[in-house]
Design a protein around this motif. Structure first.
Motif, PDB file in Angstrom:
ATOM      1  N   GLU A  93       0.830  -1.209   0.000  1.00 47.44           N
ATOM      2  CA  GLU A  93       0.000   0.000   0.000  1.00 47.44           C
ATOM      3  C   GLU A  93       0.865   1.259   0.000  1.00 47.44           C
ATOM      4  OE1 GLU A  93      -3.153   2.053   2.993  1.00 47.44           O
ATOM      5  OE2 GLU A  93      -3.393  -0.109   2.653  1.00 47.44           O
ATOM      6  N   LEU A  94       1.923   1.267   0.808  1.00 49.98           N
ATOM      7  CA  LEU A  94       2.839   2.416   0.814  1.00 49.98           C
ATOM      8  C   LEU A  94       3.498   2.607  -0.554  1.00 49.98           C
ATOM      9  CD1 LEU A  94       4.576   2.063   4.289  1.00 49.98           C
ATOM     10  CD2 LEU A  94       3.122   3.944   3.517  1.00 49.98           C
ATOM     11  N   ALA A  96       2.261   1.683  -3.485  1.00 50.32           N
ATOM     12  CA  ALA A  96       1.242   2.182  -4.414  1.00 50.32           C
ATOM     13  C   ALA A  96       0.956   3.659  -4.166  1.00 50.32           C
ATOM     14  CB  ALA A  96      -0.030   1.356  -4.272  1.00 50.32           C
ATOM     15  N   THR A  97       0.954   4.064  -2.895  1.00 47.92           N
ATOM     16  CA  THR A  97       0.725   5.474  -2.559  1.00 47.92           C
ATOM     17  C   THR A  97       1.847   6.340  -3.126  1.00 47.92           C
ATOM     18  OG1 THR A  97      -0.445   4.863  -0.542  1.00 47.92           O
ATOM     19  CG2 THR A  97       0.421   7.099  -0.649  1.00 47.92           C
ATOM     20  N   PHE A  98       3.077   5.908  -2.957  1.00 51.40           N
ATOM     21  CA  PHE A  98       4.216   6.683  -3.454  1.00 51.40           C
ATOM     22  C   PHE A  98       4.189   6.764  -4.983  1.00 51.40           C
ATOM     23  CE2 PHE A  98       8.513   7.522  -4.817  1.00 51.40           C
ATOM     24  CZ  PHE A  98       8.898   8.547  -3.964  1.00 51.40           C
ATOM     25  N   GLY A 100       1.547   6.573  -6.877  1.00 54.16           N
ATOM     26  CA  GLY A 100       0.459   7.501  -7.201  1.00 54.16           C
ATOM     27  C   GLY A 100       0.896   8.939  -7.025  1.00 54.16           C
ATOM     28  N   LEU A 101       1.661   9.217  -5.988  1.00 51.82           N
ATOM     29  CA  LEU A 101       2.180  10.557  -5.744  1.00 51.82           C
ATOM     30  C   LEU A 101       3.124  10.997  -6.867  1.00 51.82           C
ATOM     31  CD1 LEU A 101       2.107  12.867  -3.702  1.00 51.82           C
ATOM     32  CD2 LEU A 101       4.009  11.785  -2.511  1.00 51.82           C
ATOM     33  N   GLU A 104       1.004  12.059  -9.643  1.00 52.80           N
ATOM     34  CA  GLU A 104       0.386  13.346  -9.317  1.00 52.80           C
ATOM     35  C   GLU A 104       1.376  14.486  -9.530  1.00 52.80           C
ATOM     36  OE1 GLU A 104      -1.089  15.411  -5.237  1.00 52.80           O
ATOM     37  OE2 GLU A 104      -1.850  13.373  -5.598  1.00 52.80           O
TER      38      GLU A 104
END
Length: 140
Positions: A93-94, A96-98, A100-101, A104
């Motif tokens: 999850e971390l 995937a978050t990074f 995604g960032l 962005e």
């Protein structure tokens, strides 16, 4: 048969794989009778000939060599504990978050567009590698 002869006999037989003795002898460049003697333990090849045999097999692997290589690297699996599963999920999850960032920051769509710069693309590659390594560490 002496123990050393047994080991060499088994090694030569394993290296020969599914080839006939004649095919193997032709590939290695020694006589078929020498191969037969090595496999039965009646003779022991000198270090030079044993190296020649192994070099020939490495240069032209047979299907049995591939099978043996695959068997030696086969993984053993175990059931993960709930805590290990939670850690794996958290790491993924971390990651995937990074990632995604990074999309962005670059103003790109995570579902299809390439990242805006080589630096962001490289950052994503490193994150994917870090996630894989962390998961491997958790699950070993």
């Amino acid at each position: 048969m002496v123990e050393n002869h047994k080991n060499v006999a088994l090694r030569v037989r394993t290296l020969r794989g599914d080839m006939t003795q004649q095919e193997f002898a032709d590939r290695v460049g020694i006589s078929r009778s020498s191969i037969a003697n090595y496999e039965t333990g009646r003779a022991l090849p000198c270090a030079y000939k044993l190296q020649k045999i192994e070099d020939a097999v490495r240069a032209f692997p047979s299907s049995s060599d591939t099978r043996a290589a695959n068997n030696s690297t086969r993984q053993t699996w175990r059931v993960l504990s709930e805590a290990e599963k939670a850690r794996v999920d958290a790491v993924q999850e971390l990651g995937a978050t990074f990632i995604g960032l990074c999309h962005e920051i670059g103003g790109t769509d995570p579902d299809g567009e390439r990242l805006a710069s080589r630096d962001l693309s490289l950052a994503v590659t490193h994150v994917e590698d870090a996630v894989m390594r962390a998961v491997r560490h958790i699950t070993k």
